[in-house]
Design an enzyme around this catalytic site. Sequence first.
Site, short mmCIF file in Angstrom:
data_model
loop_
_atom_site.label_atom_id
_atom_site.label_comp_id
_atom_site.label_asym_id
_atom_site.label_seq_id
_atom_site.Cartn_x
_atom_site.Cartn_y
_atom_site.Cartn_z
N LYS A 117 81.51 21.28 51.58
CA LYS A 117 82.11 22.31 50.73
C LYS A 117 81.07 22.86 49.76
O LYS A 117 80.06 22.20 49.46
CB LYS A 117 83.30 21.78 49.92
CG LYS A 117 82.98 20.68 48.90
CD LYS A 117 82.54 21.19 47.52
CE LYS A 117 82.08 20.05 46.62
NZ LYS A 117 81.22 20.42 45.51
N PRO B 196 74.14 17.54 54.02
CA PRO B 196 73.06 17.00 53.18
C PRO B 196 73.59 15.96 52.19
O PRO B 196 74.67 16.14 51.63
CB PRO B 196 72.54 18.23 52.43
CG PRO B 196 72.98 19.41 53.24
CD PRO B 196 74.22 19.01 53.95
N GLY C 20 73.81 16.36 47.74
CA GLY C 20 73.41 17.76 47.58
C GLY C 20 74.43 18.61 46.85
O GLY C 20 74.27 19.82 46.76
N GLY C 21 75.51 18.00 46.36
CA GLY C 21 76.56 18.80 45.72
C GLY C 21 77.49 19.43 46.73
O GLY C 21 78.23 20.36 46.42
N ALA D 254 83.81 13.97 51.99
CA ALA D 254 84.19 14.45 53.32
C ALA D 254 84.37 13.26 54.27
O ALA D 254 85.34 13.19 55.03
CB ALA D 254 83.12 15.40 53.85
N ASP E 143 87.01 15.19 45.37
CA ASP E 143 86.80 16.22 46.40
C ASP E 143 87.41 15.84 47.75
O ASP E 143 87.31 16.59 48.72
CB ASP E 143 85.30 16.47 46.62
CG ASP E 143 84.63 17.04 45.37
OD1 ASP E 143 85.34 17.62 44.52
OD2 ASP E 143 83.40 16.89 45.25
P1 ATP Z 1 79.54 14.35 44.69
O1 ATP Z 1 80.72 14.33 45.64
O2 ATP Z 1 79.51 13.17 43.76
O3 ATP Z 1 79.30 15.68 44.06
P2 ATP Z 1 77.39 14.98 46.39
O4 ATP Z 1 78.18 15.96 47.12
O5 ATP Z 1 76.31 15.50 45.51
O6 ATP Z 1 78.30 14.03 45.58
P3 ATP Z 1 77.17 12.95 48.44
O7 ATP Z 1 76.50 13.31 49.72
O8 ATP Z 1 78.64 12.75 48.46
O9 ATP Z 1 76.70 14.00 47.37
O10 ATP Z 1 76.43 11.66 47.90
C1 ATP Z 1 76.51 11.19 46.56
C2 ATP Z 1 76.24 9.68 46.57
O11 ATP Z 1 77.40 9.04 47.11
C3 ATP Z 1 75.10 9.24 47.46
O12 ATP Z 1 73.89 9.23 46.76
C4 ATP Z 1 75.52 7.85 47.90
O13 ATP Z 1 75.01 6.88 47.03
C5 ATP Z 1 77.02 7.82 47.76
N1 ATP Z 1 77.80 7.76 49.02
C6 ATP Z 1 78.87 6.97 49.24
N2 ATP Z 1 79.38 7.18 50.46
C7 ATP Z 1 78.64 8.13 51.05
C8 ATP Z 1 78.70 8.75 52.32
N3 ATP Z 1 79.62 8.44 53.23
N4 ATP Z 1 77.78 9.70 52.59
C9 ATP Z 1 76.87 10.05 51.65
N5 ATP Z 1 76.75 9.45 50.45
C10 ATP Z 1 77.65 8.51 50.13
#
Ligand code: ATP
Length: 310
Positions: free
Chosen positions: A15, A102, A105-106, A112, A144
């Site tokens: 997203k 990614p 990456g936000g 997901a 999310d």
């Molecule tokens: P957020 O949802 O907190 O904004 P994001 O979208 O920036 O996060 P994500 O890819 O969800 O980024 O990863 C954030 C952190 O969540 C990672 O650094 C990791 O430590 C942790 N994490 C836990 N489960 C997962 C997963 N299934 N895939 C990726 N990262 C995960």
Amino acid sequence: MTTRSLSVTARVPAKINLDLAVGPVGPDGYHPVATVFHALGLYDDLTVTPTDDGSFELLVEGEHVEGVPTDDTNLALRAARLVATRGEVEQGAVLELRKGIPVAGGMAGGSADAAAALVACDLAWRTGMSRAELHEMAGELGSDVAFALVGGTAIGQGRGEQISPALARGQYHWVLALSATGLSTAAVYAEHDRLATGHQLAEPRVADAVMQALRTGDAVALGRSLRNDLQRAAVSLRPELGDLVELGQEYGALGGVVSGSGPTVAFLVRDHEHALDLSVALTASGACEQVRRAHGPVHGVRTGDLPRIP
Ligand code: ATP
């Protein structure tokens, strides 16, 4: 007669936030948000295979999977265990996760995966949960996760977990500029709070301009109205992100915004050709680590006949 345990694969999109308004931190330590989520055609696939001995295992593959935990802190595993507890399931599961979203990456990759695990485990274990039950568990797992179940373009309130449909028209083309290293959501919120010290923050509200642009399917107006209250904090921690947003716009993007807590920057472009042009220009500039193209909105979690992702 014995019943065979079948694998179930769920595909779930990334997203971005077309609008993200952040309100004053509440007594529970959380920031209320009002956001417009938009699901993009970048996907993770999660295959769940039941085990009879109640054990859980997670295998992760993909291009950039450093930083993805394989222990119980992984959101996919947490979601699987939650379904097992709620559904009083005695089986366990092997979770095979193929990451195309990614990491850090936000773009809510972890959330997901949790949504994919809720749906795939429910089907694989035949727990027969209702949609309402899945949504309730999604809300418990993270802000999310509920959106990843539904996808499309939708409004998120509360911590983001209260989803309502947005009246949105059209398909949009995006170019995503990825950074080499992620940004921690907690660190970005802490910086946001630091920058907001001494300022009275309003209750968060989705901007009319974004909703109006979506209602009419006007990409130019949408590009102009993209907004993210966390962008200032993300840029304060990573000044080069501010330069990147400007560069994309100089190269002709209709608009650019840091996605969620960053560091991915999403640029809206007119069409496929325009996306190719901007991708080439951004790649040549060296201002970001990698570029991806995607369209949106796309569906939330899907199972069944899934075409192979190239
Ligand atoms: P957020 O949802 O907190 O904004 P994001 O979208 O920036 O996060 P994500 O890819 O969800 O980024 O990863 C954030 C952190 O969540 C990672 O650094 C990791 O430590 C942790 N994490 C836990 N489960 C997962 C997963 N299934 N895939 C990726 N990262 C995960």
